[in-house]
Design an enzyme around this catalytic site. Structure first.
Site, PDB file in Angstrom:
ATOM      1  N   TYR A  50      12.349   8.760   3.600  1.00 52.69           N
ATOM      2  CA  TYR A  50      11.733   8.139   4.786  1.00 52.69           C
ATOM      3  C   TYR A  50      10.649   9.061   5.322  1.00 52.69           C
ATOM      4  O   TYR A  50      10.874  10.257   5.470  1.00 52.69           O
ATOM      5  CB  TYR A  50      12.781   7.894   5.879  1.00 52.69           C
ATOM      6  CG  TYR A  50      13.187   6.452   5.966  1.00 52.69           C
ATOM      7  CD1 TYR A  50      12.232   5.458   6.073  1.00 52.69           C
ATOM      8  CD2 TYR A  50      14.533   6.073   5.942  1.00 52.69           C
ATOM      9  CE1 TYR A  50      12.587   4.123   6.138  1.00 52.69           C
ATOM     10  CE2 TYR A  50      14.900   4.740   6.013  1.00 52.69           C
ATOM     11  CZ  TYR A  50      13.918   3.766   6.110  1.00 52.69           C
ATOM     12  OH  TYR A  50      14.258   2.447   6.176  1.00 52.69           O
ATOM     13  N   GLU A  52       8.198   8.107   8.153  1.00 50.77           N
ATOM     14  CA  GLU A  52       7.421   7.497   9.242  1.00 50.77           C
ATOM     15  C   GLU A  52       6.419   8.494   9.811  1.00 50.77           C
ATOM     16  O   GLU A  52       6.755   9.659  10.028  1.00 50.77           O
ATOM     17  CB  GLU A  52       8.338   7.032  10.378  1.00 50.77           C
ATOM     18  CG  GLU A  52       8.970   5.681  10.124  1.00 50.77           C
ATOM     19  CD  GLU A  52      10.313   5.801   9.461  1.00 50.77           C
ATOM     20  OE1 GLU A  52      10.546   6.836   8.790  1.00 50.77           O
ATOM     21  OE2 GLU A  52      11.127   4.883   9.609  1.00 50.77           O
ATOM     22  N   ASP A 197     -12.875  -7.682   2.951  1.00 50.12           N
ATOM     23  CA  ASP A 197     -11.624  -7.661   2.188  1.00 50.12           C
ATOM     24  C   ASP A 197     -12.019  -7.539   0.717  1.00 50.12           C
ATOM     25  O   ASP A 197     -12.437  -8.506   0.091  1.00 50.12           O
ATOM     26  CB  ASP A 197     -10.859  -8.957   2.457  1.00 50.12           C
ATOM     27  CG  ASP A 197      -9.536  -9.009   1.706  1.00 50.12           C
ATOM     28  OD1 ASP A 197      -9.370  -8.259   0.726  1.00 50.12           O
ATOM     29  OD2 ASP A 197      -8.670  -9.823   2.094  1.00 50.12           O
ATOM     30  N   THR A 224      -6.078  -4.645  -1.677  1.00 48.74           N
ATOM     31  CA  THR A 224      -4.833  -4.381  -2.385  1.00 48.74           C
ATOM     32  C   THR A 224      -5.150  -3.284  -3.399  1.00 48.74           C
ATOM     33  O   THR A 224      -6.313  -2.981  -3.659  1.00 48.74           O
ATOM     34  CB  THR A 224      -4.326  -5.632  -3.144  1.00 48.74           C
ATOM     35  OG1 THR A 224      -5.392  -6.119  -3.962  1.00 48.74           O
ATOM     36  CG2 THR A 224      -3.868  -6.711  -2.192  1.00 48.74           C
ATOM     37  N   LYS A 227      -5.030  -4.977  -8.176  1.00 53.32           N
ATOM     38  CA  LYS A 227      -5.820  -5.979  -8.922  1.00 53.32           C
ATOM     39  C   LYS A 227      -6.773  -5.231  -9.854  1.00 53.32           C
ATOM     40  O   LYS A 227      -6.311  -4.565 -10.768  1.00 53.32           O
ATOM     41  CB  LYS A 227      -6.529  -6.907  -7.931  1.00 53.32           C
ATOM     42  CG  LYS A 227      -5.538  -7.720  -7.089  1.00 53.32           C
ATOM     43  CD  LYS A 227      -6.238  -8.717  -6.201  1.00 53.32           C
ATOM     44  CE  LYS A 227      -5.240  -9.625  -5.500  1.00 53.32           C
ATOM     45  NZ  LYS A 227      -4.928  -9.211  -4.117  1.00 53.32           N
ATOM     46  N   ARG A 233       1.514  -2.268  -6.799  1.00 55.26           N
ATOM     47  CA  ARG A 233       1.389  -3.367  -5.848  1.00 55.26           C
ATOM     48  C   ARG A 233       1.399  -2.806  -4.427  1.00 55.26           C
ATOM     49  O   ARG A 233       2.355  -2.132  -4.038  1.00 55.26           O
ATOM     50  CB  ARG A 233       2.607  -4.269  -6.047  1.00 55.26           C
ATOM     51  CG  ARG A 233       2.448  -5.689  -5.740  1.00 55.26           C
ATOM     52  CD  ARG A 233       3.371  -6.500  -6.636  1.00 55.26           C
ATOM     53  NE  ARG A 233       2.584  -6.944  -7.756  1.00 55.26           N
ATOM     54  CZ  ARG A 233       1.806  -8.029  -7.727  1.00 55.26           C
ATOM     55  NH1 ARG A 233       1.717  -8.770  -6.653  1.00 55.26           N
ATOM     56  NH2 ARG A 233       1.105  -8.369  -8.776  1.00 55.26           N
TER      57      ARG A 233
HETATM   58  N1  DSN Z   1      -2.483 -13.808  -4.718  1.00 51.64           N
HETATM   59  C1  DSN Z   1      -3.723 -13.095  -4.747  1.00 51.64           C
HETATM   60  C2  DSN Z   1      -4.715 -13.760  -5.613  1.00 51.64           C
HETATM   61  O1  DSN Z   1      -4.305 -14.251  -6.634  1.00 51.64           O
HETATM   62  O2  DSN Z   1      -5.894 -13.776  -5.330  1.00 51.64           O
HETATM   63  C3  DSN Z   1      -4.286 -12.815  -3.429  1.00 51.64           C
HETATM   64  O3  DSN Z   1      -3.427 -13.115  -2.444  1.00 51.64           O
END
Ligand code: DSN
Length: 434
Positions: A50, A52, A197, A224, A227, A233
């Protein structure tokens, strides 16, 4: 006792997934294959801890190693994206967006974002999300879906009328580059912050193949990490500004964005960070700083352009007639009089995974839309090049034009399987079985 022995039934499901990933072609543009090092980092004892708070400002003891790994992740992220501050704790992109918005807005404030059917994302104010109940979302669109050009005049007119506090750019189904300087200029004109974003294209920005919004006046980026960036993730928030003490609430000023964001993440919307994931983020960012990653990012875009060209040659109608990034959006109804859901299912039958998707101003509903969305991050990680993109375009054409011939599709699935097992997954070469 190993997982294989202690949980044989669950283990069989893991083996099934490994085979599925190995024997199919992954075209979902938000998916990728992480390296063995990232996979290993996720499975470490940092999961037991943990933490925090933030490096050197924690609420629990025993942080001599977690402080160091989080600081390394932060420093690497700042270097990758040329920004002043990185919060690497968000559990996901959705939580990162929630924290980003709440760092700057009061309840009821306005966000000007891209229309959802023109490529914007669910977390940019879809009516069913909590954020849509907290803030007021107004929209801009593409001027022309044949070119994908954003209607910047409309964007400016709406901004001047609605006085948003955030001008939000970014998308999950938009294949073109944005004019960041223009958007940032409009945001400044109405005294809003400019937020991008970058979840889909983070790896392409980090690899230097797409523009970096921070180079054109943006104040904040959310993303994120799993990707195109090819990490574990999770989410991350990057800002310009001067980092202060996250234990003290600063004034709501642009230069205080780093501290406002830190406090919005913890304790604003999250508890303890997932430290094994923070560790894996540090590993992935280290990989993204290597020259090989820039080469990977270039190949992702080359592959996408090539796939787009060969799909169009075969009659697939692409929204914006091509791509500048890693993804393509296809209007299946006007191409083959086939709904996105049926196309997804037919292509699944031959081992090609992609997703049904709405097209701009889609007359059909999101669960049964007119389009499909596909992209090249995963196949590029696997080592596929331009000639393989032509093969994929050909498979797609043959499958959708033989949609009702199950014998033909079964034969094709064997062909796809045989072709793609030649391309190894990162985990294949490690001897690791996860
Ligand atoms: N689920 C992701 C996508 O496929 O673009 C984004 O939320």
């Amino acid at each position: 006792m190993s997982l294989r022995t202690s949980e044989p039934d669950l283990y069989r499901l893991l083996e099934g997934e490994i085979t599925r990933q190995r024997e199919g072609i992954e075209l979902i543009p938000s998916e990728n294959y992480v390296s063995v090092a990232v996979l290993e980092a996720m499975g470490t004892v940092f999961t037991n801890k943990y933490s925090e708070g933030f490096p050197r400002k924690r609420y629990y003891g025993g942080q001599e190693f977690t402080d160091q790994i989080e600081q390394i992740a932060i420093d690497r992220a700042k270097k990758l994206f040329r920004c002043d501050h990185a919060n690497v704790q968000p559990y996901s992109g959705a939580i990162a967006n929630m924290a980003a918005f709440s760092s700057w807005l009061e309840l009821g404030d306005t966000i000007l974002g891209m229309d959802l059917s023109h490529g914007g994302h669910l977390t940019h104010g879809h009516p069913l999300t909590l954020m849509a109940t907290m803030y007021r979302f107004v929209r801009y669109k593409m001027k022309d879906t044949e070119t994908g050009e954003i209607d910047y005049d409309q964007l400016r007119a709406v901004a001047k009328k609605e006085r948003p506090k955030i001008v939000l750019a970014g998308f999950s189904a938009y294949p073109r580059e944005l004019n960041y300087a223009r958007i940032a200029e409009i945001a400044k004109e109405v005294d809003a912050i400019a937020v991008m974003d970058i979840a889909h294209i983070a790896g392409l920005i980090a690899g230097g193949v797409l523009e970096n919004p921070f180079d054109h006046g943006f104040d904040m980026c959310t993303t994120t990490t799993h990707k195109t960036l090819r990490g574990p993730r999770g989410g991350m928030i990057l800002t310009r500004g001067i980092a202060g003490n996250p234990l003290k609430q600063p004034e709501k000023k642009r230069e205080n964005l780093p501290t406002l964001v830190d406090r919005a993440v913890f304790p604003g919307v999250q508890g303890g960070p997932i430290m094994n994931i923070v560790f894996a983020k540090a590993v992935a960012f280290g990989e993204a700083l290597q020259p090989e990653f820039a080469e990977y990012a270039r190949q992702v875009v080359k592959n996408a352009k090539h796939l787009a060209k060969h799909l169009m040659k075969r009659g697939f109608k692409l929204i914006t007639n091509g791509t500048d990034n890693h993804l393509m959006l296809v209007d299946m109804m006007s191409s083959f009089q086939m709904k996105g859901k049926q196309a997804e299912s037919v292509l699944d039958q031959i081992g090609l995974t992609l997703n049904k998707n709405v097209i701009p101003d889609d007359p059909l509903p999101p669960y049964d839309p007119s389009g499909i969305r596909l992209g090249t991050p995963a196949v590029t990680t696997r080592g596929m090049k331009e000639q393989d993109m032509e093969t994929i375009a050909d498979w797609m054409y043959r499958a959708v034009t033989h949609a009702n011939d199950s014998t033909y599709l079964t034969k094709m699935s064997a062909e796809v399987r045989e072709y793609c097992i030649r391309f190894k997954l990162p985990s294949d070469s490690s001897g690791s079985d996860v």
